[in-house]
Design a protein around this motif. Structure first.
Motif, PDB file in Angstrom:
ATOM      1  N   GLU A  86       0.823  -1.109  -0.012  1.00  0.00           N
ATOM      2  CA  GLU A  86      -0.122  -0.014  -0.154  1.00  0.00           C
ATOM      3  C   GLU A  86       0.700   1.380  -0.142  1.00  0.00           C
ATOM      4  OE1 GLU A  86      -3.869  -0.117   0.162  1.00  0.00           O
ATOM      5  OE2 GLU A  86      -2.840  -1.714  -0.962  1.00  0.00           O
ATOM      6  N   ILE A  87       1.902   1.191   0.578  1.00  0.00           N
ATOM      7  CA  ILE A  87       2.863   2.284   0.639  1.00  0.00           C
ATOM      8  C   ILE A  87       3.068   2.940  -0.589  1.00  0.00           C
ATOM      9  CG2 ILE A  87       5.311   3.134   1.221  1.00  0.00           C
ATOM     10  CD1 ILE A  87       5.412   1.353   3.445  1.00  0.00           C
ATOM     11  N   VAL A  88       3.202   2.324  -1.694  1.00  0.00           N
ATOM     12  CA  VAL A  88       3.410   2.762  -3.072  1.00  0.00           C
ATOM     13  C   VAL A  88       2.460   3.398  -3.832  1.00  0.00           C
ATOM     14  CG1 VAL A  88       5.199   0.669  -3.402  1.00  0.00           C
ATOM     15  CG2 VAL A  88       2.960   0.833  -4.355  1.00  0.00           C
ATOM     16  N   LEU A  89       1.189   3.324  -3.315  1.00  0.00           N
ATOM     17  CA  LEU A  89       0.186   3.689  -3.922  1.00  0.00           C
ATOM     18  C   LEU A  89       0.023   5.330  -3.971  1.00  0.00           C
ATOM     19  CD1 LEU A  89      -2.734   1.306  -3.179  1.00  0.00           C
ATOM     20  CD2 LEU A  89      -1.143   1.430  -4.689  1.00  0.00           C
ATOM     21  N   ILE A  90       0.232   5.928  -2.718  1.00  0.00           N
ATOM     22  CA  ILE A  90       0.015   7.410  -2.626  1.00  0.00           C
ATOM     23  C   ILE A  90       1.111   8.215  -3.474  1.00  0.00           C
ATOM     24  CG2 ILE A  90      -0.083   9.388  -0.951  1.00  0.00           C
ATOM     25  CD1 ILE A  90      -2.706   7.642  -1.101  1.00  0.00           C
ATOM     26  N   PRO A  91       2.524   7.721  -3.109  1.00  0.00           N
ATOM     27  CA  PRO A  91       3.429   8.456  -3.915  1.00  0.00           C
ATOM     28  C   PRO A  91       3.208   8.370  -5.551  1.00  0.00           C
ATOM     29  CG  PRO A  91       4.443   7.375  -2.221  1.00  0.00           C
ATOM     30  CD  PRO A  91       2.964   6.605  -2.194  1.00  0.00           C
ATOM     31  N   MET A  92       2.663   7.182  -5.809  1.00  0.00           N
ATOM     32  CA  MET A  92       2.603   7.275  -7.471  1.00  0.00           C
ATOM     33  C   MET A  92       1.456   7.865  -7.803  1.00  0.00           C
ATOM     34  SD  MET A  92       3.840   6.242 -10.166  1.00  0.00           S
ATOM     35  CE  MET A  92       5.142   4.877 -10.070  1.00  0.00           C
ATOM     36  N   TYR A  93       0.317   7.978  -6.985  1.00  0.00           N
ATOM     37  CA  TYR A  93      -0.768   8.790  -7.083  1.00  0.00           C
ATOM     38  C   TYR A  93      -0.357  10.272  -7.624  1.00  0.00           C
ATOM     39  CZ  TYR A  93      -5.046  11.339  -6.549  1.00  0.00           C
ATOM     40  OH  TYR A  93      -6.011  12.442  -6.719  1.00  0.00           O
TER      41      TYR A  93
END
Length: 518
Positions: free
Chosen positions: A151-158
């Motif tokens: 889940e950690i990767v989702l917000i930065p990529m967003y």
């Protein structure tokens, strides 16, 4: 070595935290340069640590989990802070560290334009947080910790898409976050079901049990939930529709990491979790996974063929995104075969796709920077690229990446697809051989279609459409920072193609261990 693995995760986390501190000075331009330099230094240090991890890895025992850390984290939930690497995860960790370092070097000279000119500090902070999540996904050995890293990767990529992207970037970012969050929620339900029935979330303990203590119904339900959640990220047809928009809108480095690493998180989870933890449920669902994979291979290739056709106004970044649907279909087909040959082919194709598609997105990003568009009709028209005459080095790299992507023998793209089809030709006991042979035939058709659309792309972009006058003016050819960022990917594509044992020697014992209940 466990300290080395911990340092691999701590370094980018500390770097991300530093971007929040007032240490870059009041001048905006100076602060941006310092932030981008920090990004290169931190990701370079992480890459060197990953090389040290690979050098210290016991290559004689790649099936054994190494550099482990195992301490209690949340005792009430039986969650442990459990890290480790084996022959399956080590190549993906090194690939992730390499791609993030190359993207950082590229961004130092070519920071993507952002909405309202957000600071480079924000970009670097998100970029390093993204690296933490990607690396942690391949290093953790607890199901809930895996979900957290996932889940950690989702917000930065967003935010990388929504703030530093182009075109319809906000709808693309919204679709990306919606699809992946829903998939993750379904995956978490499967994890919770396994943990509640088995009494532990430890992936090594669950793999050693190899489904013992879990009823067949529990295994099927858990496998279905986890498979759906991971298939969204893979991406598997028909859960792929977020990918083309995300790639089209994302900045160049976002597309490179999205294709090179984030897609691999889904297929890695299938190998790490499904195969050893719920083998009975996975065997029940494997024919359906194989069917979706085969359809995805043909579907992705047909869409690319339509986009490459003159007059279709096909976007080159969108075309490569759809090609990823087809290429990742080979990965899913190899996993669905449940054989060492097929799974090894899937893992090899994972690495090959990361190298080749990363290079393709770098090259297409450079074309978009120079011409202001990635529209294929524009690039091949009277004022288009004609790269062989105007920028021959970029043209050569585009042609090289294209023939590697279509699976030319001697380059990295060949071995993964070949082994995946071999696995489908002779699937594991209990699976329908006629069905999997049919999937293999469809995959073979997909390789022919892939060669067709990639050769059309090379011909149109590098030579121009027939009847169009060749542009006589030159555009900037390969710049130094581009050569530094792209050359390692081209070199490793050649090395992996000529020396496949470099990867297969690591993955084969580990795969057999996982399939056998290790």
């Amino acid at each position: 070595m466990n300290a080395v693995l911990i340092a691999l995760l701590v370094l980018p986390l500390v770097g991300a935290a530093l971007t929040l501190a007032p240490v870059f000075g009041p001048d905006r331009a100076v602060a941006d340069r310092r932030a981008l330099r920090l990004n290169s230094v931190v990701t370079g240090a992480v890459f060197l640590v990953s090389v040290a991890l690979a050098a210290g890895f016991d290559h004689g025992s790649p099936a054994r989990m190494q550099a482990t850390t195992d301490v209690s984290w949340i005792p009430a939930l039986h969650v442990r802070f459990h890290l480790g690497v084996d022959g399956v995860s080590l190549p993906l960790i090194v690939l992730t560290a390499l791609l993030t370092f190359l993207c950082a070097l590229y961004s130092e000279k070519r920071l993507p334009d952002g909405e309202d000119m957000p600071s480079a500090q924000a970009f670097v902070g998100l970029f390093l947080l993204l690296e933490v999540g990607m690396l942690a996904t391949f290093a953790v050995l607890d199901l809930l910790l895996f979900f957290l890293a996932f889940e950690i990767v989702l917000i930065p990529m967003y935010f990388l898409i929504a703030r530093w992207g182009s075109g319809a970037k906000t709808p693309a970012a919204n679709r990306f976050i919606l699809y992946t969050l829903l998939g993750s929620a379904v995956m978490l339900l499967g994890f919770l079901l396994i943990g509640s029935k088995a009494g532990t979330f430890d992936m090594q303990a669950l793999a050693a049990a190899h489904g013992n203590g879990l009823s067949h119904t529990t295994q099927v339900i858990a496998a279905l939930a986890i498979m759906v959640g991971l298939a969204v990220k893979a991406p598997a047809w028909p859960l792929h529709s977020w990918l083309p928009d995300a790639h089209t809108a994302a900045p160049t480095v976002g597309s490179v990491l999205l294709a090179g690493v984030l897609l691999k998180m889904g297929t890695y989870g299938l190998v790490r979790v499904l195969l050893p933890v719920v083998p009975g449920g996975t065997a029940t669902l494997a024919p359906y996974l194989g069917a979706f994979a085969a359809v995805g291979i043909v579907y992705g290739s047909l869409v690319c063929l339509a986009l490459a056709r003159p007059g279709s106004k096909g976007d080159l970044k969108r075309l490569i995104a759809y090609s990823s649907v087809g290429h990742m279909g080979f990965v899913l087909l190899g996993i669905a075969s449940l054989t060492p040959v097929g799974v090894n082919g899937a893992l090899f194709a994972n690495i090959a796709h990361g190298l080749i598609t990363g290079l393709l997105f770098f090259v297409v990003g450079a074309l978009k920077d120079r011409y202001g568009t990635a529209d294929l009709d524009t690039l091949s028209g009277a004022t288009g690229a004609a790269l062989y005459g105007r920028a021959p080095r970029i043209g050569a790299l585009l042609a090289f990446a294209a023939v590697a992507s279509l699976g030319l023998p001697g380059l990295a793209g060949f071995w993964g697809e070949l082994l995946a089809m071999f696995g489908a030709f002779d699937p594991a006991a209990g699976l329908s051989r006629p069905a999997f042979v049919t999937y293999m035939v469809l995959a073979g058709l997909g390789t022919l279609l892939t060669a067709a659309y990639l050769l059309i792309v090379v011909k149109r972009v590098c030579m121009g459409d027939p009847g169009q006058p060749a542009p006589v003016d030159r555009v900037p050819d390969l710049r130094r920072y581009e050569a530094v960022s792209w050359t390692p990917l081209a070199a490793l594509t050649l090395v992996a193609g000529l020396w496949p044992a470099l990867l297969l020697g690591l993955s084969d014992p580990a795969v057999k261990h996982l399939l056998g209940g290790g």
